[in-house]
Design an enzyme around this catalytic site. Structure first.
Site, PDB file in Angstrom:
ATOM      1  N   SER A  61     -28.658  59.398 -29.950  1.00 44.96           N
ATOM      2  CA  SER A  61     -29.917  59.148 -29.242  1.00 44.96           C
ATOM      3  C   SER A  61     -29.859  57.923 -28.332  1.00 44.96           C
ATOM      4  CB  SER A  61     -31.065  58.971 -30.245  1.00 44.96           C
ATOM      5  OG  SER A  61     -30.884  57.792 -31.009  1.00 44.96           O
ATOM      6  N   LYS A 103     -33.137  51.778 -31.457  1.00 45.32           N
ATOM      7  CA  LYS A 103     -33.785  52.214 -30.211  1.00 45.32           C
ATOM      8  C   LYS A 103     -33.915  51.012 -29.272  1.00 45.32           C
ATOM      9  CE  LYS A 103     -34.586  56.400 -31.820  1.00 45.32           C
ATOM     10  NZ  LYS A 103     -33.799  57.563 -31.356  1.00 45.32           N
TER      11      LYS A 103
END
Length: 260
Positions: A61, A103
């Site tokens: 991701s 993230k």
């Protein structure tokens, strides 16, 4: 009388090495180098253990910044040290149960974030250049309505926008996809396996405020490498001096004097 060549033989048990290679000064400097090297080497590792934590990123991701299976070093930080553009490690049970998540922070408390304007993420009305996104990728893979981030919270996205389960996937949550700053435990400084090095500066966020400064990883690495060089160099002095001493002794045992 005919010419006669003679040789002079050095006594076997006598003689001491007074040259610079095996001198007492050399031995002292050698010992000092080893001692200093150990301090730097062990001190660098100790400093790194206090400041950094290693993590293995299980998903893609954050590609291409961090690929699946990459090993990263993340600096332990306080919540007040988090800036836009930081790649952070956090834990939020509404996202993943009992597992850290990696993230990128794209908005902090008080910011307004949306996507997309002309294919770009918009924060506080400014279009953000994001060179860390996959090549030929557009931020508009995410359809994010305008969200105002509450104080003390963060809005986070993955660099691989198309497949990342990030704040955009939690917009219907009570906190509109945001995460508490207290949930953040560390900021990623570098990818160490494979050795991709330090993360690049997220320059697109500069207009919105100060960016985070890199951690002390380069300094720590220099201490460890410098210490190792001193230890190896200092430790090699004795064997090298001994070998050179033997060579000189062998040469002096059979030394031509001349012809007569």
């Amino acid at each position: 009388m005919g010419g006669e060549s003679t040789t002079r033989t050095a006594p076997r048990g006598g003689g001491t090495d007074t040259g610079p290679v095996g001198s007492r000064t050399g031995q002292r400097l050698s010992g000092l180098a080893v001692a200093l090297g150990l301090v730097l080497f062990l001190g660098g590792f100790a400093w790194g253990a206090v400041v950094y934590r290693p993590y293995t990123v299980p998903t893609s991701s954050m590609a291409p910044t961090i690929d699946a299976g990459d090993r990263v070093l993340a600096q332990r930080i306080d919540s007040g040290d988090i800036r836009r553009g930081d790649v952070v490690v956090f834990t939020d049970k509404t996202w993943v149960s009992d597992a850290p998540v990696v993230k990128r922070v794209v908005a902090v408390g008080g910011d307004t974030v949306s996507c997309c304007t002309k294919g770009k993420l918009t924060v506080n009305g400014k279009q953000i250049d994001e060179p860390y996104l996959p090549k030929d990728s557009l931020a508009e893979w995410k359809n994010i309505p305008e969200v105002t981030v509450p104080k003390g919270r963060l809005f986070l996205l993955g660099d691989e926008r198309q497949g990342s389960l990030d704040s955009s996937a939690h917009l219907t949550d009570a906190a509109s996809g945001t995460v508490a700053v207290s949930a953040v435990t560390a900021r990623v400084d570098a990818v160490v396996w494979p050795m991709d090095g330090m993360l690049k500066e997220p320059s697109g966020f500069k207009e919105l405020g100060a960016l985070s400064s890199p951690g002390p990883l380069r300094t720590i690495t220099a201490l460890i490498i410098g210490g190792a060089v001193l230890v190896l160099g200092g430790g090699a002095y004795g064997p090298i001096a001994k070998r050179l001493g033997r060579r000189r002794a062998a040469q002096s045992r059979t030394e031509p004097v001349g012809a007569r």
